[in-house]
Design a protein around this motif. Structure first.
Motif, mmCIF file in Angstrom:
data_model
loop_
_atom_site.group_PDB
_atom_site.id
_atom_site.type_symbol
_atom_site.label_atom_id
_atom_site.label_comp_id
_atom_site.label_asym_id
_atom_site.label_seq_id
_atom_site.Cartn_x
_atom_site.Cartn_y
_atom_site.Cartn_z
ATOM 1 N N GLU A 9 25.071 -2.506 12.696
ATOM 2 C CA GLU A 9 26.365 -1.956 13.106
ATOM 3 C C GLU A 9 26.431 -0.442 13.144
ATOM 4 O O GLU A 9 27.307 0.112 13.796
ATOM 5 C CB GLU A 9 27.469 -2.528 12.185
ATOM 6 C CG GLU A 9 27.527 -1.976 10.757
ATOM 7 C CD GLU A 9 26.481 -2.554 9.796
ATOM 8 O OE1 GLU A 9 25.603 -3.303 10.230
ATOM 9 O OE2 GLU A 9 26.551 -2.210 8.597
ATOM 10 N N ARG A 87 25.273 -3.501 -1.123
ATOM 11 C CA ARG A 87 26.639 -3.977 -1.368
ATOM 12 C C ARG A 87 26.687 -5.039 -2.461
ATOM 13 O O ARG A 87 25.770 -5.858 -2.570
ATOM 14 C CB ARG A 87 27.216 -4.584 -0.090
ATOM 15 C CG ARG A 87 27.315 -3.597 1.046
ATOM 16 C CD ARG A 87 27.898 -4.269 2.258
ATOM 17 N NE ARG A 87 28.029 -3.334 3.374
ATOM 18 C CZ ARG A 87 28.514 -3.668 4.557
ATOM 19 N NH1 ARG A 87 28.918 -4.904 4.789
ATOM 20 N NH2 ARG A 87 28.612 -2.774 5.511
ATOM 21 N N ASP A 226 28.456 8.788 4.827
ATOM 22 C CA ASP A 226 27.098 8.378 5.217
ATOM 23 C C ASP A 226 26.151 9.572 5.271
ATOM 24 O O ASP A 226 25.140 9.573 4.599
ATOM 25 C CB ASP A 226 27.009 7.639 6.572
ATOM 26 C CG ASP A 226 27.275 6.138 6.439
ATOM 27 O OD1 ASP A 226 27.433 5.654 5.299
ATOM 28 O OD2 ASP A 226 27.341 5.453 7.482
HETATM 29 O O1 AHR Z 1 27.221 -0.701 3.090
HETATM 30 C C1 AHR Z 1 26.989 0.598 3.539
HETATM 31 C C2 AHR Z 1 27.804 0.862 4.760
HETATM 32 O O2 AHR Z 1 27.504 -0.078 5.752
HETATM 33 C C3 AHR Z 1 27.582 2.202 5.430
HETATM 34 O O3 AHR Z 1 28.348 3.224 4.908
HETATM 35 C C4 AHR Z 1 27.998 1.874 6.814
HETATM 36 O O4 AHR Z 1 27.645 2.846 7.772
HETATM 37 C C5 AHR Z 1 27.299 0.590 6.987
HETATM 38 O O5 AHR Z 1 27.571 -0.093 8.099
#
Ligand code: AHR
Length: 292
Positions: A9, A87, A226
């Motif tokens: 993405e 994440r 970022d």
């Molecule tokens: O999980 C990190 C985030 O996911 C980043 O900041 C973003 O650009 C990405 O798509």
């Protein structure tokens, strides 16, 4: 290693994927890689297929925080350790993963909010005494979207002239940021600041602001997260005002953690990546050596 990636993405994600693939190759790790194209169901399917293939270790960057309990229980039952990268997941039983390697997203949002509080006067271009902020949120339900909004809100609360007047998801993509910003601009002519949860949405917002005949970075200030090359270039060019870094180069640490886990060594439950922030002047200095 079976790795279930979120998708492609953003520039951040592309750099993250490259880091994981290159580090696996450098360490002689047989990497099975899948791209979930932003869909949780694809990611769950990929993890299930890694369990069936009996990989030694599974790593993944969850699209959203919730809904992974069942598949993680299946991995645990198959004795396959799981490492979270980038994440977090929101599960009741934290023994379902061995460790979580990634940024402190709340802190990132706080750094963005702190900068705005310190620079609020400059952002009030129309001089009406209020700073109207629009927020471009990341993917709904994703840890960075939830945590960055929380961190930002906690810091701007210190200045009651700063108000978030609109907040909507742009799904971490450039197109998403552009479309949401276009609709914000159509319904509100008093926007002072954009807080974008990543560079790509901020870059999309720049396109929308310029198309509306306004100057990004001056008529409307922009804060992003970022610090990928395109974002840093826009910062150096004066179109973005401040960037909070989120480091995507997680590959080497991931391979190291996986090797330790498989050797039966203790690893910390949480490994936080080190990050900084960039002003326009700092971006000019850092750009020539920026790897991604
Ligand atoms: O999980 C990190 C985030 O996911 C980043 O900041 C973003 O650009 C990405 O798509």
């Amino acid at each position: 290693m079976g790795f279930a990636q979120v998708g492609a993405e953003s520039g951040w994600r592309t750099a993250n994927t490259k880091s994981i693939q290159e580090s696996a190759e450098a360490e002689g790790v047989d990497l099975k890689f899948t791209d979930a194209q932003g869909k949780q169901e694809n990611q769950i399917q990929a993890i299930r297929s890694y369990i069936q293939q009996k990989v030694d270790v599974i790593a993944f960057s969850p699209v959203v925080e919730t809904g992974f309990d069942a598949v993680l229980q299946e991995a645990k039952a198959a004795n396959i350790p799981v490492i979270l990268t980038d994440r977090a997941v929101d599960v009741e039983d934290t023994s379902l993963y061995v460790t979580f390697l990634g940024s402190d997203f709340v802190l990132e949002g706080e750094k963005a909010g702190e900068w705005l509080v310190e620079n609020a006067k400059d952002a009030d271009v129309d001089g009406d005494g209020t700073i109207n902020v629009v927020q471009l949120e990341g993917t709904t339900g994703a840890a960075p979207a939830i945590d960055r909004a929380e961190g930002f809100a906690s810091k701007i609360g210190a200045d009651d002239t700063i108000k978030v007047t609109a907040s909507q998801t742009g799904d971490f993509t450039r197109d998403g940021g552009k479309q949401v910003m276009e609709s914000f601009l159509q319904s509100d002519d008093s926007i002072d600041v954009v807080f974008s949860h990543n560079d790509d949405m901020g870059l999309g917002a720049i396109e929308a602001i310029e198309a509306a005949g306004l100057e990004p970075g001056k008529d409307i200030q922009i804060i992003t997260i970022d610090a990928v090359k395109d974002g840093m270039q826009a910062l150096a060019d004066g179109k973005i005002n401040f960037i909070v870094e989120c480091n995507p180069l997680l590959g080497p640490q991931l391979m190291d953690l996986a090797a330790k886990v498989l050797d039966g060594e203790e690893v910390p439950e949480r490994v936080v990546t080190e990050e900084t922030t960039f002003t326009q002047e700092q971006a000019k200095e850092a750009l020539p050596d920026r790897q991604y």
